[in-house]
Design a protein around this motif. Structure first.
Motif: not given
Length: 67
Positions: A43, A39, A5-7, A1-3, A9
């Motif tokens: 997500l 994205s 979330l980074a996208e 999930m982190e990638p 943000r």
């Protein structure tokens, strides 16, 4: 999930820059907006899958414990 979330943000930061930062041209803004929506959809799919997996895990745990 982190990638993902980074996208998200990064997409929000580009679409809604802080005061004094450069704004995108209208066509670029639209393209980035569309990418951000994709994205967010991805997500959402991941979160739904995690929720289903968590529910299934709880269901299996309660079934095994009842034997």
């Amino acid at each position: 999930m982190e990638p993902l979330l980074a996208e998200v943000r990064a997409g929000v930061a580009v679409l809604f820059p802080e005061a004094g930062e450069t704004r995108l041209a209208p066509k670029e803004h639209e393209a980035r907006h569309e990418k951000l929506l994709q994205s967010l959809d991805e997500l959402e799919d991941v979160l739904e899958a995690l929720q289903l997996a968590a529910r299934a895990g709880r269901s299996n745990t309660s079934t095994r414990g009842g034997r």
